[in-house]
Structures are given as C-alpha cells and as structure tokens.
Design a protein around this motif. Structure first.
Motif, mmCIF file in Angstrom:
data_model
loop_
_atom_site.group_PDB
_atom_site.id
_atom_site.type_symbol
_atom_site.label_atom_id
_atom_site.label_comp_id
_atom_site.label_asym_id
_atom_site.label_seq_id
_atom_site.Cartn_x
_atom_site.Cartn_y
_atom_site.Cartn_z
ATOM 1 N N GLN A 36 0.791 -1.289 -0.054
ATOM 2 C CA GLN A 36 -0.012 -0.084 -0.138
ATOM 3 C C GLN A 36 0.870 1.164 0.195
ATOM 4 N N LEU A 37 2.309 1.112 0.667
ATOM 5 C CA LEU A 37 2.944 2.271 0.544
ATOM 6 C C LEU A 37 3.460 2.715 -0.900
ATOM 7 N N GLY A 38 3.314 1.528 -1.620
ATOM 8 C CA GLY A 38 3.510 2.086 -3.274
ATOM 9 C C GLY A 38 5.033 2.266 -3.523
ATOM 10 N N ASP A 39 5.245 2.911 -4.577
ATOM 11 C CA ASP A 39 6.839 3.274 -4.744
ATOM 12 C C ASP A 39 7.340 4.724 -4.187
ATOM 13 N N LEU A 40 8.615 4.728 -4.208
ATOM 14 C CA LEU A 40 9.018 5.875 -3.664
ATOM 15 C C LEU A 40 8.530 7.050 -4.408
ATOM 16 N N PRO A 41 8.062 8.141 -3.625
ATOM 17 C CA PRO A 41 7.446 9.322 -4.158
ATOM 18 C C PRO A 41 8.558 10.205 -4.980
ATOM 19 N N GLU A 52 7.592 22.107 -7.990
ATOM 20 C CA GLU A 52 7.643 22.921 -7.209
ATOM 21 C C GLU A 52 8.039 23.220 -5.811
ATOM 22 N N MET A 53 8.534 21.884 -5.284
ATOM 23 C CA MET A 53 8.898 22.084 -3.964
ATOM 24 C C MET A 53 10.380 22.116 -3.944
ATOM 25 N N ILE A 54 10.848 22.327 -2.849
ATOM 26 C CA ILE A 54 12.189 22.621 -2.780
ATOM 27 C C ILE A 54 12.987 21.493 -2.235
ATOM 28 N N THR A 55 14.285 21.298 -2.538
ATOM 29 C CA THR A 55 14.973 19.980 -2.492
ATOM 30 C C THR A 55 14.739 19.561 -1.112
ATOM 31 N N LEU A 87 13.176 15.723 0.102
ATOM 32 C CA LEU A 87 14.116 14.932 0.644
ATOM 33 C C LEU A 87 13.230 14.346 2.210
ATOM 34 N N LEU A 88 12.558 15.325 2.582
ATOM 35 C CA LEU A 88 11.510 15.055 3.830
ATOM 36 C C LEU A 88 10.513 14.031 3.361
ATOM 37 N N ARG A 89 9.940 14.313 2.316
ATOM 38 C CA ARG A 89 8.826 13.115 1.772
ATOM 39 C C ARG A 89 9.584 11.827 1.559
ATOM 40 N N SER A 90 10.750 11.939 0.888
ATOM 41 C CA SER A 90 11.494 10.442 0.513
ATOM 42 C C SER A 90 11.818 9.813 1.966
ATOM 43 N N GLU A 125 10.485 10.001 4.804
ATOM 44 C CA GLU A 125 9.310 9.529 5.517
ATOM 45 C C GLU A 125 8.885 8.337 4.979
ATOM 46 N N PHE A 126 8.843 8.172 3.670
ATOM 47 C CA PHE A 126 8.433 7.161 2.888
ATOM 48 C C PHE A 126 9.365 5.712 3.363
ATOM 49 N N LEU A 127 10.695 6.071 3.210
ATOM 50 C CA LEU A 127 11.776 5.045 3.421
ATOM 51 C C LEU A 127 11.665 4.649 5.001
ATOM 52 N N SER A 128 11.246 5.507 5.801
ATOM 53 C CA SER A 128 11.127 5.283 7.393
ATOM 54 C C SER A 128 9.992 4.321 7.491
ATOM 55 N N GLN A 129 8.787 4.638 6.874
ATOM 56 C CA GLN A 129 7.764 3.733 6.698
ATOM 57 C C GLN A 129 7.843 2.197 6.066
ATOM 58 N N ALA A 130 8.567 2.232 5.251
ATOM 59 C CA ALA A 130 8.858 1.097 4.445
ATOM 60 C C ALA A 130 9.767 0.249 5.160
#
Length: 120
Positions: free
Chosen positions: A26-31, A36-39, A43-46, A48-53
């Motif tokens: 359900q987490l899907g692929d790495l976003p 439009e967002m700053i680097t 990186l924070l979004r990535s 968070e995803f990697l932590s959950q995975a």
C-alpha cells in the motif's frame, strides 16, 4: 509433545505476514520529486516513505522469524511422533513374532504325528 493450538498459532502468524505485506504494498513506490517543492521538502517526503517502508520490512522479518520458529517446533513434534510410532511398531512386531513362534511349533508337531491306520 506438540503444543495445543500450534496450527492456530501458525495460521495467525501467516495471516499477520500477509497483512504486513499488504501494508507494505500500500505504501507504493518511492514518491517522485515534485518540481514546485524545494529540495529539502522532497528529501523529507522521501525520508518519511523510506522510514515507513523500513518499519514494515522490519516487522515482516520479525513475523517471518516467529513463523519459522513455530514451524520448526511443529516439525520437531512430527519427528518425535514418527519416532514414537516406529518404536510402537517394533514392539508390536516383536510381540506378534513371539506369539507366532509357539503356534508354529505346535503345528509342526501335529503334522509330524500321523494317525495310525487299523487293518483287519
């Protein structure tokens, strides 16, 4: 001997493994990065995803460890039962052989003695 409900424990662990796999899928692929967002936001979004995975994968490994431990215990119990059954069969075979030997001796004695015929 075997634990009562060992099959139920294994079933529950297998179900838990399936649920964790489902959650991980359900987490899907790495976003992907959003231009439009700053680097740092990307990186924070990535992160968070990697932590959950990573948490889900750790949980999955733990569930597999418990599952394999229960399977090993069950397999050990099966081998103990198999060993006990072999011993029972050996004992029964020896008992049957000891019962057959005396009857075989008696039947040989009966065959050896022939009835006398009477002549007039």
């Amino acid at each position: 001997m075997a634990k009562v409900g060992a099959g139920e424990i294994i079933y529950d662990l297998r179900k838990k493994i399936q649920e964790i796999r489902h959650d991980l899928n359900q987490l899907g692929d790495l976003p992907s990065d959003i231009p439009e967002m700053i680097t740092s936001a990307n990186l924070l979004r990535s992160n968070e995803f990697l932590s959950q995975a990573n948490d889900k994968k750790t949980e999955l490994i733990s569930a597999y460890e418990n599952y394999s431990g229960e399977l090993e215990e069950m397999l050990s119990s099966v081998f103990e039962i198999q060993k006990d059954l072999k011993e029972i069969l050996k004992t029964q075979s020896s008992m049957l052989e000891s019962k057959k030997k005396p009857s075989m001796i008696k039947s040989k004695k009966k065959k050896a003695t022939k009835p006398k015929s009477t002549k007039k």
